[in-house]
Design a protein around this motif. Structure first.
Motif, PDB file in Angstrom:
ATOM      1  N   UNK A 127       0.826  -1.213   0.000  1.00  0.00           N
ATOM      2  CA  UNK A 127       0.000   0.000   0.000  1.00  0.00           C
ATOM      3  C   UNK A 127       0.858   1.260   0.000  1.00  0.00           C
ATOM      4  N   UNK A 128       1.953   1.230   0.751  1.00  0.00           N
ATOM      5  CA  UNK A 128       2.772   2.434   0.912  1.00  0.00           C
ATOM      6  C   UNK A 128       4.026   2.445   0.031  1.00  0.00           C
ATOM      7  N   UNK A 129       4.033   1.664  -1.021  1.00  0.00           N
ATOM      8  CA  UNK A 129       5.247   1.529  -1.834  1.00  0.00           C
ATOM      9  C   UNK A 129       5.745   2.869  -2.380  1.00  0.00           C
ATOM     10  N   UNK A 130       4.824   3.712  -2.832  1.00  0.00           N
ATOM     11  CA  UNK A 130       5.223   5.003  -3.394  1.00  0.00           C
ATOM     12  C   UNK A 130       5.719   5.958  -2.318  1.00  0.00           C
ATOM     13  N   UNK A 131       5.094   5.912  -1.154  1.00  0.00           N
ATOM     14  CA  UNK A 131       5.530   6.761  -0.048  1.00  0.00           C
ATOM     15  C   UNK A 131       6.855   6.276   0.517  1.00  0.00           C
ATOM     16  N   UNK A 132       7.044   4.960   0.575  1.00  0.00           N
ATOM     17  CA  UNK A 132       8.303   4.402   1.062  1.00  0.00           C
ATOM     18  C   UNK A 132       9.482   4.882   0.220  1.00  0.00           C
ATOM     19  N   UNK A 133       9.241   5.066  -1.071  1.00  0.00           N
ATOM     20  CA  UNK A 133      10.316   5.500  -1.971  1.00  0.00           C
ATOM     21  C   UNK A 133      10.772   6.921  -1.662  1.00  0.00           C
ATOM     22  N   UNK A 134       9.962   7.683  -0.928  1.00  0.00           N
ATOM     23  CA  UNK A 134      10.293   9.074  -0.623  1.00  0.00           C
ATOM     24  C   UNK A 134      11.122   9.230   0.649  1.00  0.00           C
ATOM     25  N   UNK A 135      11.145   8.198   1.482  1.00  0.00           N
ATOM     26  CA  UNK A 135      11.787   8.320   2.797  1.00  0.00           C
ATOM     27  C   UNK A 135      13.099   7.540   2.854  1.00  0.00           C
ATOM     28  N   UNK A 136      14.068   8.121   3.533  1.00  0.00           N
ATOM     29  CA  UNK A 136      15.395   7.496   3.616  1.00  0.00           C
ATOM     30  C   UNK A 136      15.349   6.136   4.291  1.00  0.00           C
ATOM     31  N   UNK A 137      14.526   6.006   5.344  1.00  0.00           N
ATOM     32  CA  UNK A 137      14.506   4.772   6.121  1.00  0.00           C
ATOM     33  C   UNK A 137      13.813   3.631   5.387  1.00  0.00           C
ATOM     34  N   UNK A 138      13.052   3.928   4.340  1.00  0.00           N
ATOM     35  CA  UNK A 138      12.267   2.884   3.678  1.00  0.00           C
ATOM     36  C   UNK A 138      12.543   2.747   2.176  1.00  0.00           C
ATOM     37  N   UNK A 139      13.318   3.655   1.605  1.00  0.00           N
ATOM     38  CA  UNK A 139      13.497   3.634   0.142  1.00  0.00           C
ATOM     39  C   UNK A 139      14.233   2.391  -0.357  1.00  0.00           C
ATOM     40  N   UNK A 140      14.949   1.701   0.539  1.00  0.00           N
ATOM     41  CA  UNK A 140      15.667   0.481   0.136  1.00  0.00           C
ATOM     42  C   UNK A 140      14.904  -0.794   0.457  1.00  0.00           C
ATOM     43  N   UNK A 141      13.637  -0.663   0.846  1.00  0.00           N
ATOM     44  CA  UNK A 141      12.819  -1.853   1.060  1.00  0.00           C
ATOM     45  C   UNK A 141      12.646  -2.603  -0.267  1.00  0.00           C
ATOM     46  N   UNK A 142      12.265  -3.869  -0.214  1.00  0.00           N
ATOM     47  CA  UNK A 142      12.225  -4.693  -1.439  1.00  0.00           C
ATOM     48  C   UNK A 142      11.415  -4.107  -2.592  1.00  0.00           C
TER      49      UNK A 142
END
Length: 299
Positions: A73-88
């Motif tokens: 659900x949050x894939x696009x938002x994760x790409x914006x944040x340093x802590x989550x942009x490297x998630x799978x």
């Protein structure tokens, strides 16, 4: 040649396993399983190893599924944040479809495993996934009340173990629920304080006042105090089969006092290092408190 192929396969499996751990947030899932097992051990029933294994497996699947759905659900938002942009998913290492398959499969396996224990356990597990993915996750970008909503699925694991053992929901699992419910607020607000700048990149509203201010710090103190009070209520003999001896209650209170000290330090300092110390203290508190409860039952 065979060695090179074997090495490549080994690396591929290693990366796939690493991504699986990340999409399911393995460390968080294991901590949730620990809470569930602690709740099971506190119940007034004889221990059954197979039931404990089912609870651990089902619990991990339910948490893992929630986290996988959340990251889809949050894939696009994760790409914006340093802590989550490297998630799978945002990094491109895992497709959305693959993540969805993992989430759906783990949901099914988790519900089946918990249903085998008893229907109530499966029901609470399913409610947890629904609240986390369908209510808490969408609210995170809309209102700080998302943390309040998220505290409900977050508080289920401790009580889930008791329900798994007894097939009953009463004052005992209700008390376990309330302990972990109030704990959620200082824990996540401390985390939200540390990551506020990064969260804002994704549009998340995690702090109760929307700012790293005295209002947020005061609410952290208030909820920490409530957590401490609820945690020692069983010593007064009003929570049915869930009991706590006076020495154990003193230990739990003192552990809580350490966490409260760091909450006051955050109020005083209002900086990220103080928030980090409070967050670490909160993790220590929930773990040590549950260990004290379990030890107290068996001695």
């Amino acid at each position: 040649m065979k060695t090179a192929v074997s090495s490549a396969k080994s690396t591929t499996w290693s990366l796939a396993f690493s991504d699986f751990k990340e999409i399911t947030k393995a460390r968080l899932a294991i901590s949730v399983v620990f809470s569930s097992l602690a709740g099971y051990l506190l119940a007034p029933v004889s221990l059954d190893a197979f039931s404990l294994l089912l609870l651990a497996f089902g619990g991990y699947c339910m948490v893992g599924a929630s986290n996988a759905f959340n990251q889809v659900i949050e894939k696009d938002l994760d790409a914006l944040m340093n802590r989550t942009k490297n998630r799978p998913i945002p990094s491109g290492r895992m497709s959305v479809n693959k993540a969805l398959w993992i989430a759906v499969l783990m949901t099914l396996l988790g519900v089946i495993a918990l249903y085998y224990l008893n229907p109530k356990t499966a029901m609470f597990g399913a409610i947890s996934i629904f609240l986390y993915t369908s209510v808490y996750t969408p609210l995170k970008t809309k209102t700080p009340l998302a943390v309040f909503v998220g505290a409900f699925p977050g508080a289920i694991p401790f009580m889930l173990g008791w329900v798994a053992a007894t097939n009953d929901f009463g004052i005992e699992p209700g008390t376990l629920f309330m302990i972990q419910f109030f704990w959620q607020f200082p824990h996540f607000w401390a985390l939200g304080w540390m990551l506020d700048e990064d969260y804002k990149k994704g549009g998340f509203k995690m702090l109760p006042t929307g700012k790293k201010d005295t209002g947020t710090a005061l609410q952290i103190i208030m909820y920490t105090i409530w957590m401490m009070v609820i945690s020692i209520v069983p010593v007064f003999g009003i929570t049915g089969d869930l009991t706590l001896s006076i020495p154990a209650a003193i230990v739990v209170f003192l552990i809580g006092a350490v966490m409260l000290f760091f909450a006051f330090r955050l109020y005083e300092k209002r900086d990220n290092p103080a928030a980090r110390k409070l967050m670490l203290a909160s993790v220590s508190y929930i773990t040590l408190m549950q260990i004290v409860y379990v030890i107290d039952k068996f001695i």
